[in-house]
Structures are given as C-alpha cells and as structure tokens.
Motif scaffolding. Structure first.
Motif, mmCIF file in Angstrom:
data_model
loop_
_atom_site.group_PDB
_atom_site.id
_atom_site.type_symbol
_atom_site.label_atom_id
_atom_site.label_comp_id
_atom_site.label_asym_id
_atom_site.label_seq_id
_atom_site.Cartn_x
_atom_site.Cartn_y
_atom_site.Cartn_z
ATOM 1 N N THR A 284 -1.517 3.156 2.448
ATOM 2 C CA THR A 284 -1.787 2.709 1.081
ATOM 3 C C THR A 284 -0.719 1.747 0.579
ATOM 4 N N SER A 285 0.540 2.002 0.919
ATOM 5 C CA SER A 285 1.642 1.187 0.411
ATOM 6 C C SER A 285 1.617 -0.243 0.950
ATOM 7 N N LEU A 286 0.846 -0.481 2.018
ATOM 8 C CA LEU A 286 0.786 -1.815 2.618
ATOM 9 C C LEU A 286 -0.490 -2.568 2.259
ATOM 10 N N MET A 287 -1.334 -1.958 1.448
ATOM 11 C CA MET A 287 -2.600 -2.579 1.057
ATOM 12 C C MET A 287 -2.482 -3.236 -0.313
ATOM 13 N N ARG A 288 -3.176 -4.336 -0.493
ATOM 14 C CA ARG A 288 -3.077 -5.108 -1.739
ATOM 15 C C ARG A 288 -3.507 -4.312 -2.959
ATOM 16 N N SER A 289 -4.567 -3.527 -2.805
ATOM 17 C CA SER A 289 -5.080 -2.751 -3.942
ATOM 18 C C SER A 289 -4.952 -1.255 -3.697
ATOM 19 N N ASN A 290 -3.970 -0.885 -2.877
ATOM 20 C CA ASN A 290 -3.661 0.524 -2.602
ATOM 21 C C ASN A 290 -4.806 1.291 -1.968
ATOM 22 N N GLU A 291 -5.614 0.598 -1.145
ATOM 23 C CA GLU A 291 -6.676 1.304 -0.445
ATOM 24 C C GLU A 291 -6.073 2.301 0.542
ATOM 25 N N SER A 292 -6.822 3.358 0.845
ATOM 26 C CA SER A 292 -6.350 4.419 1.732
ATOM 27 C C SER A 292 -7.359 4.653 2.841
ATOM 28 N N ILE A 293 -7.047 5.587 3.715
ATOM 29 C CA ILE A 293 -7.971 5.965 4.775
ATOM 30 C C ILE A 293 -9.262 6.533 4.192
ATOM 31 N N VAL A 294 -9.180 7.144 3.028
ATOM 32 C CA VAL A 294 -10.384 7.659 2.372
ATOM 33 C C VAL A 294 -11.287 6.500 1.951
#
Length: 517
Positions: A284-294
């Motif tokens: 999540t910390s490396l995604m632009r919009s805080n996307e996660s595995i979920v």
C-alpha cells in the motif's frame, strides 16, 4: 555514440547540447590547440551566462565535462520512486530494485519491432551556435552521433536470476534529436500511454503468472484507469486468452504482440518493464492511491463475476430442461447443505499429492463441512476455479504453485497449507505471509517424517528426514529434486483433525460435530 553514463551533458536544454556537439567535434576532428581553446571558451560562456552573477557558481564545476546528475531527478520527492516525474524528451530508468528494472519514456515515442527498439525523438529547438557546430560535423558522421541516450532493458520481474533472464527478449530504448530528421513514420497513433512487458520466463506456472506478471501489471498500470495499451514481448496467445478477463479490467484496448506487429505505434508516454513489490502482494505504501492486495482481489471479483453469472444461468437452464423433481426432502437437504461451511480440497496428482485424500474428505464431512474436491487442470477456466474458491470458507492444499489460488478466497476465510518436508521457508514466504496480508486466517500444517513418502525411501536417521535444511541450503536443485518432485504425503488424520476443528471454529464460532483430537 556518446554514452549517457560517461558524458551526461544534456542537463538543461541548448547550453548543454552545445557542449555535447563541441565534444563530438573535438573527438572526431582533433582541431589545433588554438581552435580548441577558442571554442571551449565560447562554450563556457553559453553555460556560464545564467550563473555568472550567482555567488554559488563555480567556474571549474560549470565547465567540467564530468558525470552530473540528471536535472529532472533532483526535484523528485525523496520518498517517491525513481523516475516518478520526467520532462518531455527524456528516458529515465529505475534500476534500483533487485527484482526488476523499469524505464519511462515521454515525448515523441515510436516502436520499431524489426529492431526490437523503442525510439524517442527530442523536439528541442537549436540556437544558431548549435546549428553552426552541427554543420561542422560531416554528414556521414551526423547520423552516427544523433543518439542522445541509449538504454537496454529486459522487461521481466526476475532480473536477479540470470539463467531465466537469458531467455527474455531485450529492448533498445533510444533517444534521438528530432532536428536531424524523424524516422519511422507512424502507422498507428495512440492517445493513451503504452506499457511494455514480457510474458516469457516462468510463464506456464500459475504462481509465476500471477507473481511475476499479473500483479506487477496491476501495480504498474492500474492508475491509468484502463486508458493504456499493453505491448507484450515473448508473446503467448494462450496467456492473453487465459487472463483476458483480468486484462480487460486493466485496459480498454487490445493487447499487441510487440515483435509480431510490424507497424510503428506512436505514443506520448511509455513504460517499459513492470514494478513488483513482494511475493503475491501489493504494498500500500508504494501505491499512488494506497491500493492494497484487497483492492487487487476486488479487481479479480469484477473480472470474473460476469462469467460466473453466465455459468449460473447455464446451470439454471439445465435444471429447468431436465425438469428435476422438487420433493420436500430434496429441498430440505439442499438448505441444510447450504448452511454448512464449505471446504475445498485443492487436489494434486503426482508429486505432493495427498495419498489418503478420500479419508480426508470423509473426516471433513463428519466434522460438519460441505466438501468439494477441486482438481484444476491447465485448461480449466479460471472463472470456474474462482467461483468455487470465492464461495468457500476453507481451502486445504499442499505447498506448490496451485496454492496461488488463495487469491480467489474472500478475506476472513481459512487457508490450511500442508507443508511437506524441506518446504517450510518457501511455504511461509510464498503463501503463508501473503495470505495473511490478504486477510485470510492462515493455518500451516508441517508434516512429520512418517507422513512423507520419503520415510519409506530413507533411513529414519537420514539427514533427508532429520535435517532437511542441510539439503535445501545447498540450492534450489536439491530442494526441487528431493522434496518437490519425489515427495507425496499421507496425513495423520487424528493430528490433522485438530487443524480442521480449528478452521471450523474460526468460521462458525462453534465446535465441530465430531473431532479426532
């Protein structure tokens, strides 16, 4: 060609380009000392002009032809990934990750499949001095030196494995001066960016297809909101068909075979290579919009449910056509079964198969589970597998690539992984930890020596049984040969029943109807 790592002179527009052209002229023509001094002084004047009255300027620094940092990198947030922002006419490659390289091109970008190249034409305008120096270079030499930057990349996410990277096609990324003439006229002009990646390497193994391909593709491209074109190196048509449901939720455009399509495709932006975070996960910390595995799993949900609804309608129609009886007992049995927690056993044949699988089914049913044995084949439609696991409460499987299917389970479900001898580290790293990140309740079951088929092949005191790590630390080939290819399991159901009972309680909050504890 002046290599960009040694002669990085194109820092800020025409002044540095003047220095580049002067250097080329000096190297080729070797003019007399007076001419060199004159032209060097004139070049330094161009470079010094913006800094002449600055107290922090240094003559020795500004006139140096040593290696300098790219200007566009300096203003990037230190917490942002490299190349997160680049100007037009530049190529930026992030080679900092040990798993993969990724390059970015912005401006007049054109593909050229016959030479496995992607060209970027710089639209910088020249001043009179640069035009003068350009005219001093022979016409035959001008074409030779029109490259501003040249990068090479193999866009696959396992760069730390030289043996597999040797099988991956390589691309040349070349930046040229547009004022010297633009080659490769556009056959197709795209108004969306391109992402170029490889489906070679370990493709054909489900774990690698998701870990090294589909999930990095999501990480790299999802922020485009489907406004992106995918180009594939080492193109495999079956891969495009198999993952078509997912690809259609990442891009609105048809996938293009980079080598097989000889047309010149033109873009204003291209990404070559894919970012990867960790094993089967999204950081999540490396995604632009805080996307996660979920969020990735939710994308799978959107991708497969249209097909699943179609399967349900087909089954309902078959039921109507067969005019199945609806006796009172059949209805009550159906309702009762529906209330039972569903357990899916992911069945294997050959290596790491559960040899007493039928007994496992019986034990699970006696405990109160509704059991389905799932035997996925290479040709099994992923939507059908997704449907089974998405509706399950518990999945049991032996460590191996098929465990990747845990991505199809709902958060809050239970994953029981049977861990054969010699696979403890891999089982935890590749599936245990990622499953917990997805929100699954993970239960690992490490078999004992007597539950392994190796118990019948080796003496009970043999290090193969007593100390598997002494062999696995020797390398992958030892692990593969002894513990992955030559091992099956026979579960001690009384011992394994404790894990079943725990899973039942996690799902229902009540103790199972029977237990083998």
């Amino acid at each position: 060609m002046v290599h960009h790592h040694r002669y990085n002179l194109l820092k800020k527009g025409g002044d540095e380009e003047a220095g580049t052209l002067l250097f080329l002229y000096y190297r080729r023509r070797r003019p007399n000392l007076l001419s060199v001094l004159f032209l060097s002084l004139l070049s330094c004047t161009f470079i010094l002009a913006p800094h002449l009255f600055s107290a922090s300027s240094s003559l020795s620094h500004l006139c140096s032809f040593g290696v300098q940092n790219e200007g566009f990198v300096g203003n990037i947030d230190v917490n942002a990934p490299l190349c997160s922002s680049i100007p037009n006419g530049r190529i930026c490659c992030d080679r900092s990750h040990f798993r993969s390289d990724i390059c970015f091109m912005k401006g007049d970008v054109r593909t050229h499949s016959p030479s496995s190249s992607v060209f970027l034409y710089s639209s910088k305008s020249n001043n009179g001095f640069i035009s003068y120096v350009s005219s001093m270079i022979d016409d035959g030499e001008q074409e030779e030196h029109d490259e501003l930057q040249h990068e090479r990349i193999k866009p696959y996410t396992r760069k730390w494995e030289p043996s597999i990277m040797d099988t991956i096609d390589e691309l040349d990324l070349i930046s040229k001066r547009a004022n010297l003439g633009v080659h490769h006229p556009c056959d197709v002009i795209h108004n969306v960016p391109a992402v170029i990646f490889s489906t070679g390497g370990y493709t054909g193994n489900l774990y690698h297809e998701f870990n090294d391909g589909i999930m990095p593709l999501y990480i790299t491209s999802q922020h485009f909101n489907k406004k992106v074109v995918f180009f594939i190196l080492d193109y495999r048509n079956w891969w495009v068909i198999k993952y078509g449901d997912i690809i259609s939720h990442l891009s609105d455009h048809p996938v293009i075979d980079f080598i097989g399509d000889n047309r010149t495709h033109c873009f204003t932006e291209a990404i070559i290579g894919l970012r990867i975070h960790d094993e089967l996960t999204v950081d999540t910390s490396l995604m632009r919009s805080n996307e996660s595995i979920v969020d990735f799993r939710n994308l799978l949900d959107r991708a497969y449910w249209p097909r699943i609804r179609g399967l349900i309608q087909e089954e309902e129609q078959e039921t109507v056509d067969k005019k199945m009886s609806t006796s009172p007992t059949s209805g009550s049995v159906f309702d009762y079964q529906a209330r039972k927690p569903k357990l899916v056993i992911l069945s294997r044949n050959g290596s790491r198969a559960i040899m007493n699988e039928n007994s496992l089914v019986k034990t699970s049913e006696e405990m109160g589970f509704q059991v389905q044995v799932l035997r996925p084949e290479r040709t099994t439609e992923l939507a059908k597998i997704y449907r089974s696991l998405n509706s399950s409460d518990v999945m049991i499987g032996v460590h191996g690539a098929a465990m990747t299917h845990f991505l199809f389970m709902k958060p809050g479900s239970v994953l029981i992984q049977v861990i054969p001898l010699g696979t403890e580290w891999a089982a935890e790293t590749y599936y245990g930890e990622p499953a917990r990140k997805l929100g699954l309740k993970y239960i690992g079951y490490k078999i004992k020596g007597r539950e392994s088929s190796l118990f019948d092949e080796y003496d009970k005191d043999d290090p193969v049984l007593r100390n598997p790590s002494s062999f696995t630390k020797k390398g992958w080939e030892y692990t593969k040969k002894i513990y992955l290819e030559d091992q099956t399991v026979r579960l001690e159901l009384r011992r394994f029943g404790k894990r079943l009972a725990r899973a039942y309680y996690c799902i229902t909050g009540i103790h199972p109807q029977s237990s083998l504890e």
